[in-house]
Design an enzyme around this catalytic site. Sequence first.
Site, PDB file in Angstrom:
ATOM      1  CE  LYS A  13      -2.073  -1.188   3.843  1.00 20.21           C
ATOM      2  NZ  LYS A  13      -1.383  -2.472   4.126  1.00 20.21           N
ATOM      3  NE  ARG A  90      -5.512  -1.583  10.284  1.00 15.84           N
ATOM      4  CZ  ARG A  90      -4.415  -1.031   9.784  1.00 15.84           C
ATOM      5  NH1 ARG A  90      -4.410   0.236   9.434  1.00 15.84           N
ATOM      6  NH2 ARG A  90      -3.328  -1.742   9.622  1.00 15.84           N
ATOM      7  NE  ARG A 129       7.087  -3.239   6.270  1.00 14.74           N
ATOM      8  CZ  ARG A 129       5.755  -3.090   6.286  1.00 14.74           C
ATOM      9  NH1 ARG A 129       5.137  -2.437   5.311  1.00 14.74           N
ATOM     10  NH2 ARG A 129       5.043  -3.599   7.266  1.00 14.74           N
ATOM     11  NE  ARG A 163       5.526  -1.010  10.314  1.00 18.32           N
ATOM     12  CZ  ARG A 163       4.348  -1.097   9.697  1.00 18.32           C
ATOM     13  NH1 ARG A 163       4.229  -0.640   8.461  1.00 18.32           N
ATOM     14  NH2 ARG A 163       3.312  -1.636  10.291  1.00 18.32           N
ATOM     15  NE  ARG A 174       1.317  -5.271  11.405  1.00 19.75           N
ATOM     16  CZ  ARG A 174       2.518  -5.194  10.819  1.00 19.75           C
ATOM     17  NH1 ARG A 174       3.590  -5.659  11.425  1.00 19.75           N
ATOM     18  NH2 ARG A 174       2.634  -4.642   9.639  1.00 19.75           N
TER      19      ARG A 174
HETATM   20  P1  ADP Z   1       0.128  -2.482   8.159  1.00 24.05           P
HETATM   21  O1  ADP Z   1       1.559  -2.475   7.763  1.00 24.05           O
HETATM   22  O2  ADP Z   1      -0.232  -3.632   9.066  1.00 24.05           O
HETATM   23  O3  ADP Z   1      -0.820  -2.295   7.012  1.00 24.05           O
HETATM   24  P2  ADP Z   1      -0.215   0.199   9.269  1.00 24.05           P
HETATM   25  O4  ADP Z   1       1.108   0.829   9.021  1.00 24.05           O
HETATM   26  O5  ADP Z   1      -1.375   0.651   8.457  1.00 24.05           O
HETATM   27  O6  ADP Z   1      -0.069  -1.377   9.225  1.00 24.05           O
HETATM   28  O7  ADP Z   1      -0.613   0.345  10.801  1.00 24.05           O
HETATM   29  C1  ADP Z   1       0.302   0.000  11.818  1.00 24.05           C
HETATM   30  C2  ADP Z   1      -0.452  -0.107  13.130  1.00 24.05           C
HETATM   31  O8  ADP Z   1      -1.088   1.144  13.432  1.00 24.05           O
HETATM   32  C3  ADP Z   1      -1.579  -1.137  13.156  1.00 24.05           C
HETATM   33  O9  ADP Z   1      -1.099  -2.434  13.489  1.00 24.05           O
HETATM   34  C4  ADP Z   1      -2.499  -0.562  14.251  1.00 24.05           C
HETATM   35  O10 ADP Z   1      -1.958  -0.821  15.532  1.00 24.05           O
HETATM   36  C5  ADP Z   1      -2.382   0.947  14.016  1.00 24.05           C
HETATM   37  N1  ADP Z   1      -3.421   1.481  13.100  1.00 24.05           N
HETATM   38  C6  ADP Z   1      -3.190   2.099  11.894  1.00 24.05           C
HETATM   39  N2  ADP Z   1      -4.349   2.479  11.335  1.00 24.05           N
HETATM   40  C7  ADP Z   1      -5.330   2.110  12.190  1.00 24.05           C
HETATM   41  C8  ADP Z   1      -6.762   2.217  12.166  1.00 24.05           C
HETATM   42  N3  ADP Z   1      -7.407   2.791  11.129  1.00 24.05           N
HETATM   43  N4  ADP Z   1      -7.452   1.716  13.217  1.00 24.05           N
HETATM   44  C9  ADP Z   1      -6.828   1.156  14.256  1.00 24.05           C
HETATM   45  N5  ADP Z   1      -5.496   1.011  14.344  1.00 24.05           N
HETATM   46  C10 ADP Z   1      -4.730   1.484  13.320  1.00 24.05           C
HETATM   47  P1  ADP Z   2       2.179  -1.908   3.202  1.00 24.51           P
HETATM   48  O1  ADP Z   2       2.222  -0.406   3.192  1.00 24.51           O
HETATM   49  O2  ADP Z   2       0.968  -2.454   2.518  1.00 24.51           O
HETATM   50  O3  ADP Z   2       2.378  -2.496   4.560  1.00 24.51           O
HETATM   51  P2  ADP Z   2       4.782  -1.734   1.826  1.00 24.51           P
HETATM   52  O4  ADP Z   2       4.559  -0.804   0.689  1.00 24.51           O
HETATM   53  O5  ADP Z   2       5.572  -1.246   2.988  1.00 24.51           O
HETATM   54  O6  ADP Z   2       3.387  -2.410   2.301  1.00 24.51           O
HETATM   55  O7  ADP Z   2       5.504  -3.051   1.211  1.00 24.51           O
HETATM   56  C1  ADP Z   2       5.870  -4.130   2.053  1.00 24.51           C
HETATM   57  C2  ADP Z   2       7.256  -4.661   1.652  1.00 24.51           C
HETATM   58  O8  ADP Z   2       7.151  -5.365   0.419  1.00 24.51           O
HETATM   59  C3  ADP Z   2       8.301  -3.565   1.425  1.00 24.51           C
HETATM   60  O9  ADP Z   2       9.563  -4.085   1.808  1.00 24.51           O
HETATM   61  C4  ADP Z   2       8.230  -3.304  -0.080  1.00 24.51           C
HETATM   62  O10 ADP Z   2       9.479  -2.851  -0.603  1.00 24.51           O
HETATM   63  C5  ADP Z   2       7.887  -4.688  -0.615  1.00 24.51           C
HETATM   64  N1  ADP Z   2       6.967  -4.672  -1.767  1.00 24.51           N
HETATM   65  C6  ADP Z   2       5.959  -3.796  -2.033  1.00 24.51           C
HETATM   66  N2  ADP Z   2       5.307  -4.139  -3.167  1.00 24.51           N
HETATM   67  C7  ADP Z   2       5.912  -5.267  -3.632  1.00 24.51           C
HETATM   68  C8  ADP Z   2       5.696  -6.122  -4.766  1.00 24.51           C
HETATM   69  N3  ADP Z   2       4.704  -5.877  -5.657  1.00 24.51           N
HETATM   70  N4  ADP Z   2       6.501  -7.209  -4.909  1.00 24.51           N
HETATM   71  C9  ADP Z   2       7.473  -7.471  -4.010  1.00 24.51           C
HETATM   72  N5  ADP Z   2       7.741  -6.702  -2.918  1.00 24.51           N
HETATM   73  C10 ADP Z   2       6.970  -5.620  -2.725  1.00 24.51           C
END
Ligand code: ADP
Ligand code: ADP
Length: 229
Positions: A13, A90, A129, A163, A174
């Site tokens: 994302k 969410r 990552r 992270r 998660r």
């Molecule tokens: P992910 O990599 O799991 O998609 P995010 O970076 O979006 O995670 O979120 C990291 C953490 O922040 C989540 O595990 C949760 O603890 C919190 N969080 C983020 N957005 C929300 C939301 N909309 N509602 C509740 N908790 C959230």
């Molecule tokens: P999210 O925001 O959904 O948690 P990230 O954008 O941080 O996901 O991507 C998660 C990990 O996977 C990062 O290390 C990123 O560089 C890698 N990644 C993202 N998209 C792809 C893809 N299409 N194929 C392989 N690795 C990916």
Amino acid sequence: MNILLIGPPGAGKGTQALYLEKTYDFQWLATGDILRNEVAKESPLGKNVAAILDRGELVPDHTMIDILRQRMATIGSQHQKGFILDGFPRTKAQASALEAMLDAQHMTLDAIIVMDVEDEDIIQRISHRFHCTQCHYVYNALFHKPRREGRCDRCGATTFGQRRDDKGDVVRHRLKSYHKEVSALLPFYEHGKSKKKVFHIDAMQAIRDVHAQLEHVLLRAEESKRCVK
Ligand code: ADP
Ligand code: ADP
Ligand code: ZN
């Protein structure tokens, strides 16, 4: 164009949102990044949510809705091009609150994009990552390395971090809660007034191919927006 990006942790994302932000000049709002920033600043909010983030649990709805309300209040007037929401909503309560906020500002969602990835790939992506500690640009030790080893492509910094919640058990937790969240959330969009705006994309493909799928979805969303008008 106002977009929701829905997908499991590690779906890409953030990677895709950054690309869309640069290409189309959308405003990107990632609630995970907002929270991690508060934790790093040790603000009162950050102190309240730090342990929740470390456990990979959800921050309470009322806290998240307050945060979003504050951010959305500035978006409406400042960003003509639209926004990308990543990580929110969410829960159904968050989705209803978002609808109300958008209605109040005479705004709508144009595309709800669901990024589908299999769980095994997620675990592999997340465990590899890492990010630049200066500019927070996200890399992957297997799939997206800096062009020069040890140096950030974007800002040239040489220190990287991971992270705190990207660890074995927390990732699995998660992921499990994502499946629960999305099965409650998707019907809200798929059966509600936004049902024609839900698009699934195959996020297992390479980063560049996912960019292309997104561009195609945005074209379709733009066309149906014009048809409605
Ligand atoms: P992910 O990599 O799991 O998609 P995010 O970076 O979006 O995670 O979120 C990291 C953490 O922040 C989540 O595990 C949760 O603890 C919190 N969080 C983020 N957005 C929300 C939301 N909309 N509602 C509740 N908790 C959230
Ligand atoms: P999210 O925001 O959904 O948690 P990230 O954008 O941080 O996901 O991507 C998660 C990990 O996977 C990062 O290390 C990123 O560089 C890698 N990644 C993202 N998209 C792809 C893809 N299409 N194929 C392989 N690795 C990916
Ligand atoms: Zn950097």
